[in-house]
Design an enzyme around this catalytic site. Structure first.
Site, PDB file in Angstrom:
ATOM      1  N   HIS A 182       6.451  -1.081  -0.246  1.00  0.00           N
ATOM      2  CA  HIS A 182       5.340  -1.716  -0.950  1.00  0.00           C
ATOM      3  C   HIS A 182       5.834  -2.433  -2.207  1.00  0.00           C
ATOM      4  O   HIS A 182       5.214  -3.393  -2.650  1.00  0.00           O
ATOM      5  CB  HIS A 182       4.298  -0.667  -1.362  1.00  0.00           C
ATOM      6  CG  HIS A 182       3.614   0.001  -0.225  1.00  0.00           C
ATOM      7  ND1 HIS A 182       4.136   1.112   0.393  1.00  0.00           N
ATOM      8  CD2 HIS A 182       2.451  -0.286   0.415  1.00  0.00           C
ATOM      9  CE1 HIS A 182       3.318   1.499   1.361  1.00  0.00           C
ATOM     10  NE2 HIS A 182       2.294   0.670   1.402  1.00  0.00           N
ATOM     11  N   ASP A 251       3.840  -4.502   9.498  1.00  0.00           N
ATOM     12  CA  ASP A 251       3.231  -3.862   8.333  1.00  0.00           C
ATOM     13  C   ASP A 251       2.619  -4.979   7.482  1.00  0.00           C
ATOM     14  O   ASP A 251       2.764  -6.174   7.780  1.00  0.00           O
ATOM     15  CB  ASP A 251       4.282  -3.048   7.569  1.00  0.00           C
ATOM     16  CG  ASP A 251       3.678  -1.881   6.790  1.00  0.00           C
ATOM     17  OD1 ASP A 251       2.456  -1.905   6.521  1.00  0.00           O
ATOM     18  OD2 ASP A 251       4.419  -0.945   6.434  1.00  0.00           O
TER      19      ASP A 251
END
Length: 335
Positions: A182, A251
């Site tokens: 992230h 993702d």
């Protein structure tokens, strides 16, 4: 239909979102905490997404793992245990751990089904490594590949029994990454032999209906691109060595492991071999850029999507939520 799964900004569809989604026709949608407030509001939102899509089985995704990753939270919705607890139970009673994981997943799916959500981004098949970044940590089903596979299979089966499709993640394995994708791009330098441990649960569950790639570089396979952007990793490892032929989504395109503008990111993951590009923020400018960079969904990807959703066609919760939770808790007590 475009090969995109998109997020939205709030608890209701805005007029702009409604018009954009009707025009773009994304393959599906994904929800986050900002989109869920009450049971009535959430059901109205999911009904609205189905109406806009014009498909009763349009995938509506959420990350409802339990533990620290849960979009639907108390006091409106119950909390669920972190994956680590099923791993602990497996130490003393493997069969009980598998049954507890199945009951827990079926309970989660029963809750999601009632809310109009039909896909859950679970289970993690990442094999936990003690010295890795804790972005996986207690979300993992264990540090032993066969255990992870056994518990992961129970999770998929439990959710499917209540009408919810599972998504195995993060292919080909995020468990040994030393960074949070992230925030930055993890680079795994493990060799082929070490990486066999990471692949093993995915190989065991190669028949899963959906999967999600990892934004992680594996230098043994491709030193230049992360798995989500690597035709070599997707073609040779995910589709080849693992044998996964389910619907493969990236993702989130908004994660800082990726660089470049959003159109480039979307086009890149699709060119590498992902069936679907996932974008979660709901930012309209980003979504417009992404939609402008991709063509219609391919025949193979559409077939995989239809096949995945068919695994829950006609299924609905058959066991009361309270009974599933009671069974899970009685089994977890053995640990």
């Amino acid at each position: 239909m475009t090969p995109l799964i998109l997020g939205l900004t709030g608890p209701e569809l805005s007029a702009d979102e409604r018009a954009f989604f009707a025009d773009v026709d994304p393959a599906g949608f994904i929800l986050f905490r900002r989109n869920v407030e009450t049971a009535e509001q959430l059901r109205a939102l999911t009904d609205g997404l189905r109406e806009v899509a014009g498909r009763a089985d349009v995938p509506i995704l959420i990350d409802q793992e339990g533990g620290r990753v849960a979009r639907m939270q108390p006091p409106v919705w119950p909390a669920f245990p972190r994956a680590e607890l099923f791993d602990r139970l497996y130490d003393v009673a493997p069969a009980s751990a598998i049954e507890a994981a199945r009951a827990n997943a079926q309970a989660i799916a029963t809750m999601l089904f009632d809310a109009g959500i039909n896909v859950n981004c679970l289970p993690l098949l990442d094999v936990r490594q003690p010295d890795a970044h804790d972005i996986i940590g207690d979300r993992a089903l264990g540090a032993e590949p066969l255990r992870v596979a056994a518990l992961g299979r129970a999770v998929i089966e439990g959710m499917q029994a209540a009408g919810v499709v599972g998504v195995v993640k993060h292919i080909p394995g995020h468990g040994r990454a030393m960074a949070d994708s992230h925030v930055e791009l993890p680079v795994v330098t493990a060799g082929e032999t070490e990486l066999e441990r990471d692949l093993a649960p995915f190989i065991a569950l190669a028949g899963a209906p959906m999967g999600m790639t990892a934004h992680v570089v594996y230098t043994a396979w491709d030193a230049d691109e992360c798995a989500s952007l690597s035709a070599r990793v997707i073609g040779d490892v995910i589709r080849g060595r693992i044998g996964f032929d389910g619907l493969l989504m990236s993702d989130d395109l908004g994660m800082h492991a990726l660089t470049g503008d959003f159109g480039e990111r979307a086009a890149g993951v699709l060119k590498a071999g992902c069936d679907i590009a996932l974008h979660c923020s709901g930012d309209m400018a980003e979504m417009v850029a992404i939609a402008g960079a991709v063509g219609p969904i391919g025949d193979a990807a559409r077939a995989r999507l239809d096949r995945a959703m068919a695994t829950v066609a006609g299924r609905a919760p058959a066991i009361a939520f309270a009974d599933l939770v009671a069974r899970r808790d009685a089994l977890l007590a053995y640990a």
